[in-house]
Scaffold this active site. Structure first.
Site, PDB file in Angstrom:
ATOM      1  CG  ASP A 153     -79.814 -28.422  62.371  1.00  0.00           C
ATOM      2  OD1 ASP A 153     -79.233 -28.840  63.384  1.00  0.00           O
ATOM      3  OD2 ASP A 153     -80.219 -27.253  62.246  1.00  0.00           O
ATOM      4  CB  CYS A 207     -58.376 -21.245  59.762  1.00  0.00           C
ATOM      5  SG  CYS A 207     -60.103 -21.540  59.353  1.00  0.00           S
ATOM      6  CB  CYS A 210     -57.320 -16.154  59.387  1.00  0.00           C
ATOM      7  SG  CYS A 210     -58.732 -15.080  59.041  1.00  0.00           S
ATOM      8  CB  CYS A 213     -64.746 -15.714  62.100  1.00  0.00           C
ATOM      9  SG  CYS A 213     -63.606 -16.972  62.732  1.00  0.00           S
ATOM     10  CB  CYS A 217     -68.139 -12.566  67.137  1.00  0.00           C
ATOM     11  SG  CYS A 217     -69.606 -13.154  68.011  1.00  0.00           S
ATOM     12  CB  CYS A 233     -74.165 -17.444  69.289  1.00  0.00           C
ATOM     13  SG  CYS A 233     -74.379 -17.573  67.506  1.00  0.00           S
ATOM     14  CB  CYS A 260     -75.622 -13.250  63.595  1.00  0.00           C
ATOM     15  SG  CYS A 260     -74.189 -12.144  63.535  1.00  0.00           S
ATOM     16  CB  CYS A 263     -68.497 -15.521  61.940  1.00  0.00           C
ATOM     17  SG  CYS A 263     -69.835 -16.722  61.803  1.00  0.00           S
ATOM     18  CB  CYS A 267     -65.026 -16.254  56.361  1.00  0.00           C
ATOM     19  SG  CYS A 267     -63.989 -17.693  55.975  1.00  0.00           S
TER      20      CYS A 267
END
Length: 383
Positions: A153, A207, A210, A213, A217, A233, A260, A263, A267
């Site tokens: 990252d 997924c 579904c 998420c 939010c 976000c 946060c 989500c 899940c």
């Protein structure tokens, strides 16, 4: 890494045996999974350009500045022919069964502060970077010098795209990577190499229809499946954004002061979340069950001491107070405890202009109607 250093083969080595050994070494270093991706990411370029053109990156100007270099590993690091991808689980070992419900309860508790789970221990950038380098060193011991560079990252890298292509998981509706074996509570890291290691196969997405998420939010930042507007976000607003929090989003932030997890909490795949293999991600005492007023009282020196070696330190004391002021304003509006207003008012005169603006907003909340984004409390997963 330079083109002349290219080692497109692994002379004298069985590539599959080498990959198996790499996985074994990685496990001893705390990684849970290793994959290998190709460097041809041309199929991802249109989506990246459209996301940038929509302005969804917000004030993260470096994303636009890097442009397509994110989708072109061989341009970022010349000579790269493969990317080793790595998964490291971070769910604290102390997290009990039903941790999702506990975290949802924290979002509704009077005066409690919500800090994203990944940030409650040591800074993952440091942990992964050091261990990825040790993994590369172990590989060098086996085959001799080779070109490589490690990332966590920390550069224009399409982490999720590379991890998805290498079989670590699939991109969920919330844009995070998901695994059938580990949910989404893990970090990703990469080693760009000039070795033609065997590719690992991608997995199918699971997924389906579904949209838990998307629906949960608080700020409706997930504007469509696999499409996130970072400007809305809460993780972006509390960590990356360095200016005032948009007025229309402050109430929806609730008591979330750093990141946060909503989500991820909702899940269904996170029922398979794996506990961390390393003690680095154990929860710090100050963040085990933090309260807003307690954190608000931290001086800058105390903030720096309590966040030493933590990812939280990077936002600085001013943004920390900005986030807390919003949370205290929401608590003052919804709970009516005079202690919240007194703490805010006491700090106003000495606050920076940025923090003072949010204090003034917070103090005005008791005068507003309570029918806000948080009036019904945080959404919960279906039983």
């Amino acid at each position: 890494m330079h083109p002349e250093a290219l080692r497109a083969d692994v002379t004298g080595q069985d590539p599959q045996v080498l990959l198996d050994d790499l996985r074994a070494w990685a496990k001893t270093l705390g990684f849970s999974q290793i994959g290998v991706a190709d460097v041809d990411l041309r199929a991802a370029e249109p989506g990246l350009l459209a996301w940038l053109a929509a302005g969804f990156h917000g004030s993260m100007d470096y994303m636009a500045a890097h442009g397509l270099k994110r989708a072109r590993p061989a341009e970022l690091v010349p000579g790269t022919v493969r990317v080793i991808t790595a998964r490291m689980d971070y769910l604290p070992t102390t997290a009990p069964e039903g941790w999702q419900a506990i975290e949802f309860d924290r979002l509704a508790r009077p005066g409690a502060a919500a800090v994203s789970m990944y940030a409650r221990g040591r800074d993952y950038h440091k942990v992964l970077r050091q261990r990825l380098q040790r993994l590369a060193d172990r590989l060098r011991e086996r085959i001799g010098p080779f070109g490589h560079r490690v990332f966590t990252d920390s550069a224009p890298v399409l982490e999720v795209e590379l991890a998805q292509r290498s079989g670590i998981g699939w991109r969920g509706q919330h844009t995070l990577l998901l695994s059938r074996e580990a949910g989404s509570t893990f970090f990703l890291g990469e080693i760009y190499v000039d070795l033609a290691l065997p590719l690992t196969e991608p997995v199918q997405p699971h997924c389906g229809s579904c949209r838990a998420c998307i629906d949960v939010c608080p700020t409706q930042a997930i504007v469509a499946a696999q499409r996130l507007d970072a400007r809305r976000c809460i993780s972006y607003l509390t960590i990356e954004h360095d200016g005032p929090i948009p007025l229309e989003l402050r109430a929806a932030m609730g008591n979330r002061i750093y990141g946060c997890d909503d989500c991820q909490l909702v899940c269904p795949w996170n029922k398979f979340a794996q506990r961390a293999a390393l003690p680095d991600f154990d929860v710090r005492e100050q963040l085990a069950d933090p309260m807003l007023l307690e954190l608000w009282r931290w001086s800058e020196a105390e903030f720096l001491r309590h966040t030493e070696g933590s990812a939280i330190r990077r936002i600085g004391h001013e943004r920390w107070q900005r986030n807390l002021a919003v949370a205290l304003g929401n608590a003052w509006r919804d709970r009516g405890d005079e202690a919240f207003a007194q703490a805010l008012a006491h700090a106003r005169d000495a606050a920076t202009p940025l923090v003072r603006e949010h204090i003034d907003w917070a103090l005005a909340q008791r005068e507003r109607p309570s029918a806000t984004a948080r009036a019904a409390g945080p959404a919960r997963p279906a039983a």
